[in-house]
Design an enzyme around this catalytic site. Structure first.
Site, PDB file in Angstrom:
ATOM      1  N   LYS A   1       0.827  -1.219   0.000  1.00 24.65           N
ATOM      2  CA  LYS A   1       0.000   0.000   0.000  1.00 24.65           C
ATOM      3  C   LYS A   1       0.856   1.262   0.000  1.00 24.65           C
ATOM      4  O   LYS A   1       0.593   2.189  -0.740  1.00 24.65           O
ATOM      5  CB  LYS A   1      -0.893   0.053   1.259  1.00 24.65           C
TER       6      LYS A   1
ATOM      7  N   ARG B   1      -9.161   1.607   9.092  1.00 22.60           N
ATOM      8  CA  ARG B   1      -8.749   0.260   9.465  1.00 22.60           C
ATOM      9  C   ARG B   1      -9.807  -0.447  10.298  1.00 22.60           C
ATOM     10  O   ARG B   1      -9.638  -1.615  10.627  1.00 22.60           O
ATOM     11  CB  ARG B   1      -7.473   0.353  10.301  1.00 22.60           C
TER      12      ARG B   1
ATOM     13  N   ARG C   1      11.438  -5.652   4.244  1.00 17.64           N
ATOM     14  CA  ARG C   1      11.243  -4.226   3.961  1.00 17.64           C
ATOM     15  C   ARG C   1      12.310  -3.361   4.649  1.00 17.64           C
ATOM     16  O   ARG C   1      12.643  -3.561   5.801  1.00 17.64           O
ATOM     17  CB  ARG C   1       9.859  -3.815   4.451  1.00 17.64           C
TER      18      ARG C   1
ATOM     19  N   ARG D   1      11.759  -1.057   9.981  1.00 16.36           N
ATOM     20  CA  ARG D   1      10.758  -0.569  10.925  1.00 16.36           C
ATOM     21  C   ARG D   1      10.710  -1.451  12.166  1.00 16.36           C
ATOM     22  O   ARG D   1      10.819  -2.663  12.071  1.00 16.36           O
ATOM     23  CB  ARG D   1       9.378  -0.575  10.256  1.00 16.36           C
TER      24      ARG D   1
ATOM     25  N   ARG E   1       0.125  -7.843  13.751  1.00 15.49           N
ATOM     26  CA  ARG E   1      -0.458  -6.908  12.773  1.00 15.49           C
ATOM     27  C   ARG E   1      -1.365  -7.650  11.791  1.00 15.49           C
ATOM     28  O   ARG E   1      -2.424  -7.146  11.428  1.00 15.49           O
ATOM     29  CB  ARG E   1       0.658  -6.163  12.033  1.00 15.49           C
TER      30      ARG E   1
HETATM   31  P1  ADP Z   1       1.144  -1.573   7.774  1.00 10.56           P
HETATM   32  O1  ADP Z   1      -0.046  -1.317   6.916  1.00 10.56           O
HETATM   33  O2  ADP Z   1       2.276  -2.133   6.994  1.00 10.56           O
HETATM   34  O3  ADP Z   1       0.837  -2.329   9.033  1.00 10.56           O
HETATM   35  P2  ADP Z   1       1.185   1.205   8.733  1.00 10.56           P
HETATM   36  O4  ADP Z   1       2.358   2.087   8.630  1.00 10.56           O
HETATM   37  O5  ADP Z   1      -0.028   1.538   7.942  1.00 10.56           O
HETATM   38  O6  ADP Z   1       1.741  -0.237   8.324  1.00 10.56           O
HETATM   39  O7  ADP Z   1       0.748   1.059  10.265  1.00 10.56           O
HETATM   40  C1  ADP Z   1       1.647   0.776  11.312  1.00 10.56           C
HETATM   41  C2  ADP Z   1       0.933   0.781  12.662  1.00 10.56           C
HETATM   42  O8  ADP Z   1       0.360   2.080  12.927  1.00 10.56           O
HETATM   43  C3  ADP Z   1      -0.243  -0.164  12.796  1.00 10.56           C
HETATM   44  O9  ADP Z   1       0.175  -1.471  13.143  1.00 10.56           O
HETATM   45  C4  ADP Z   1      -1.064   0.516  13.905  1.00 10.56           C
HETATM   46  O10 ADP Z   1      -0.520   0.276  15.172  1.00 10.56           O
HETATM   47  C5  ADP Z   1      -0.884   1.991  13.596  1.00 10.56           C
HETATM   48  N1  ADP Z   1      -1.961   2.521  12.713  1.00 10.56           N
HETATM   49  C6  ADP Z   1      -1.747   3.081  11.478  1.00 10.56           C
HETATM   50  N2  ADP Z   1      -2.906   3.477  10.937  1.00 10.56           N
HETATM   51  C7  ADP Z   1      -3.892   3.144  11.817  1.00 10.56           C
HETATM   52  C8  ADP Z   1      -5.313   3.263  11.827  1.00 10.56           C
HETATM   53  N3  ADP Z   1      -5.983   3.810  10.791  1.00 10.56           N
HETATM   54  N4  ADP Z   1      -5.980   2.790  12.901  1.00 10.56           N
HETATM   55  C9  ADP Z   1      -5.365   2.245  13.940  1.00 10.56           C
HETATM   56  N5  ADP Z   1      -4.024   2.097  14.002  1.00 10.56           N
HETATM   57  C10 ADP Z   1      -3.278   2.532  12.961  1.00 10.56           C
END
Ligand code: ADP
Length: 226
Positions: A17, A92, A131, A164, A175
């Site tokens: 994404k 999410r 990554r 990360r 996750r």
């Molecule tokens: P990925 O999609 O690869 O897990 P992101 O960078 O989108 O990585 O998200 C990393 C972390 O940030 C998530 O595991 C969560 O803890 C938090 N996070 C990001 N966006 C949201 C969201 N919309 N709602 C809740 N937690 C979020």
């Protein structure tokens, strides 16, 4: 005439994404909005928000909806979002999707366009643990599938590539579980409303980018329906 310039990229962690949203934002003149990047930025700056979300992210859990929605609403009110945007990592959960609907109802972005980047779980582990991100410009690499020319160094700006904190095997499992439980039901939510596109994200990066580019162009060319 309102154009359809509000995009969401859904998909499990590791679907690509972030990489794809950055590319599309650049080529189609959209603002890239990654809630994950916003939280990581808050942690780096040591802000109050950063202190709240850091332990949650380190466990691979989701940040509470009210915290996410407050940040998103503020961000969407900034002028660079007026040209249209692509969300990556948001919404999410169902309450987040409903909250976004309410915000968009009040704005003139036209119809929401949602793309699900679908990819089998077997590929996700390799993508996530491989990554690496540039510590300067944020470019994303993968040591297996998209390596930099020089090990550990960004091709664009020479920045150091870092892993990360939540890309370790243990946290990745959490996750993926959070995705299955809270986020996957959103595909059904958007499918029922007739705004969902599905793209096979196990294909190579350029093919996925092409498919996404076409969806964006088509959506912008029409009003009211896809
Ligand atoms: P990925 O999609 O690869 O897990 P992101 O960078 O989108 O990585 O998200 C990393 C972390 O940030 C998530 O595991 C969560 O803890 C938090 N996070 C990001 N966006 C949201 C969201 N919309 N709602 C809740 N937690 C979020």
């Amino acid at each position: 005439m309102a154009r359809n310039r509000a995009f969401i990229f859904l998909g499990p962690p590791g679907a690509g994404k972030g990489t794809q949203a950055k590319r599309i934002a650049q080529s189609c003149g959209l603002t890239h909005l990654s809630t994950g990047d916003m939280f990581r930025d808050a942690i780096r700056r040591g802000s109050a928000l950063g202190r709240v979300v850091q332990p949650i992210m380190e466990r691979g859990e989701l940040v509470p909806d009210d915290v996410v929605m407050k940040m998103v609403e503020e961000r969407l009110s900034q002028p660079d979002c007026a040209k249209g945007f692509v969300f990556d990592g948001f919404p999410r959960t169902l309450p987040q999707a409903e909250g976004l609907d309410r915000i968009l109802e009040r704005s003139g972005f036209g119809k929401l366009v949602v793309v699900d980047l679908a990819v089998g779980e077997d590929k996700l582990m390799r993508r996530l643990t491989g990554r690496r991100t540039c510590s300067v410009g944020g470019e994303i690499y993968n040591v297996y599938d998209l390596p930099p020319k020089v090990d550990g160094i960004c091709d664009n700006d020479g920045g150091k590539l870092v892993q990360r904190a939540d890309d370790t095997a243990e946290v990745v499992k959490q996750r993926l579980a959070a995705y299955e439980r809270a986020t996957k039901p959103l595909t059904e939510y958007y499918r029922r409303r007739g705004v969902l596109h599905v793209v096979d994200a196990s294909a190579n990066m350029d093919e996925v980018s092409r498919a996404l580019g076409e969806i964006v162009k088509r959506a912008e060319g029409r009003n009211g329906h896809l």
